[in-house]
Design an enzyme around this catalytic site. Sequence first.
Site, PDB file in Angstrom:
ATOM      1  N   LYS A 291       0.849  -1.201   0.000  1.00 11.30           N
ATOM      2  CA  LYS A 291       0.000   0.000   0.000  1.00 11.30           C
ATOM      3  C   LYS A 291       0.886   1.254   0.000  1.00 11.30           C
ATOM      4  O   LYS A 291       2.098   1.164   0.280  1.00 11.30           O
ATOM      5  CB  LYS A 291      -0.903  -0.001   1.239  1.00 11.30           C
TER       6      LYS A 291
ATOM      7  N   ARG B  34     -10.195  -0.124  15.995  1.00 14.90           N
ATOM      8  CA  ARG B  34     -10.269   0.682  14.773  1.00 14.90           C
ATOM      9  C   ARG B  34     -11.271   0.002  13.851  1.00 14.90           C
ATOM     10  O   ARG B  34     -12.457   0.002  14.138  1.00 14.90           O
ATOM     11  CB  ARG B  34      -8.865   0.846  14.181  1.00 14.90           C
TER      12      ARG B  34
ATOM     13  N   TYR C 287      16.307  29.504   8.824  1.00 18.57           N
ATOM     14  CA  TYR C 287      15.057  30.114   9.300  1.00 18.57           C
ATOM     15  C   TYR C 287      14.946  30.092  10.817  1.00 18.57           C
ATOM     16  O   TYR C 287      15.246  29.076  11.459  1.00 18.57           O
ATOM     17  CB  TYR C 287      13.859  29.356   8.735  1.00 18.57           C
TER      18      TYR C 287
ATOM     19  N   MET D   6      12.333  24.190   2.631  1.00 20.39           N
ATOM     20  CA  MET D   6      11.563  23.457   1.631  1.00 20.39           C
ATOM     21  C   MET D   6      12.466  22.644   0.694  1.00 20.39           C
ATOM     22  O   MET D   6      12.174  21.495   0.367  1.00 20.39           O
ATOM     23  CB  MET D   6      10.700  24.429   0.818  1.00 20.39           C
TER      24      MET D   6
HETATM   25  C1  PLP Z   1      -0.268  -1.798   6.768  1.00 25.46           C
HETATM   26  C2  PLP Z   1      -0.843  -3.057   7.278  1.00 25.46           C
HETATM   27  C3  PLP Z   1      -0.008  -4.150   7.558  1.00 25.46           C
HETATM   28  C4  PLP Z   1       1.499  -4.096   7.510  1.00 25.46           C
HETATM   29  O1  PLP Z   1       1.980  -3.588   8.733  1.00 25.46           O
HETATM   30  P1  PLP Z   1       3.565  -3.468   9.016  1.00 25.46           P
HETATM   31  O2  PLP Z   1       3.651  -2.979  10.409  1.00 25.46           O
HETATM   32  O3  PLP Z   1       4.071  -2.466   8.026  1.00 25.46           O
HETATM   33  O4  PLP Z   1       4.123  -4.812   8.798  1.00 25.46           O
HETATM   34  C5  PLP Z   1      -0.617  -5.330   7.925  1.00 25.46           C
HETATM   35  N1  PLP Z   1      -1.955  -5.419   8.035  1.00 25.46           N
HETATM   36  C6  PLP Z   1      -2.774  -4.381   7.794  1.00 25.46           C
HETATM   37  C7  PLP Z   1      -4.235  -4.549   7.936  1.00 25.46           C
HETATM   38  C8  PLP Z   1      -2.236  -3.158   7.423  1.00 25.46           C
HETATM   39  O5  PLP Z   1      -3.063  -2.130   7.192  1.00 25.46           O
END
Ligand code: PLP
Length: 358
Positions: free
Chosen positions: A35, A132, A255, A303
Amino acid sequence: MARKCTASINLSAIKENYLYAKSLAPSSKAIAIIKADAYGHGAIKVAKELNEVADAYGVACIEEAIELISSGIDKIPILLLEGVFEKSELILVEKHSLIVTVCNSVQLQWLLDAHLNRPIDVFVKYDSGMGRLGFQDDSFTHAINLLEKSNNIGEITLMTHFSSADDLGSTLTTKQISNFDNTLYTEKYPGSLANSAAILKWSESHREYVRPGIMLYGSSPFSEKTPLKKLTPAMTLSSVLISIKSFKAGQSIGYGCRYICKKNTLIGVVAIGYADGYPRSAIDGTPVFINGVKSKIAGRVSMDMITIDLTGVPNPQIGDRVELFGENVSVDEVAKYCNTISYEILSKITRRVYKAYI
Ligand SMILES: *Cc1c(COP(=O)(O)O)cnc(C)c1O
């Protein structure tokens, strides 16, 4: 390419890390989590690299799945980790044989009501303590009962996600595993619990599927120093010195005059800034690597530029390469100085950074 701000990405390291994850959970299938553009590493490139070895891919949404499929990655199952966001997506889910997570009663109803020609495989999410996404106890049972009866549904897998697997002292992971096992269905259906932290350190959570994410990219999910072997960092972020000047004691750098030179100091400017994804939250002292030694950020991140203290750096010259993280400074170490985690830094590297695949 003129501005040499580069993320070098070692694809074979990602493959090695994936195979390492599989070796830790040898009876499980491993869903490579790619992802967010593979945590900033380039999802298409990463998926192509893993094509020979991956059991499945996990992405956050259908757009990320379609991106893979459009580039020819259509042989390996793709799981939508948050399922669909609109009912209309189910047409594409069916067309491309995607696997959907079912996280709530609305998604459930969409699936039950859909007019499909073939069944869709689902991961039903159970909230075992993350607080969640996912069904809680009674509604989980109810969801499974409905899915079992529906002709729209193919294979059912049960999924849960850990809130604290990165904290080896926490008792919650054990509690989440037992909550999961206490649902009525874990005997009947395959399960998926483990993220990277759990793959590495909670082997009792390894079931039919594991879900390695951050470990694929060679970063540790643990905030405390935890001995880990074999993870190879996949991304090296670097740029070059574009200015070298000496300043007198008392003069300020950048800055807000955050850094004041305590003595006569040689300061270098490096062509990378927060618009490249280098965190503006980096404090003075955040390490960088140049000419074989570690040096430190001195002054606020701009930046397009950062300023570093060149004290002790052998023979610095304009054009010298500066590593922000990668082989010599770990992204995990940089993340600590920025009060964040490697996940955020890696996934926020921006388009302006040239990606070089090796
Ligand atoms: C992103 C995600 C993972 C991977 O988690 P890591 O800590 O990066 O290994 C696994 N399961 C779900 C549902 C996720 O959203």
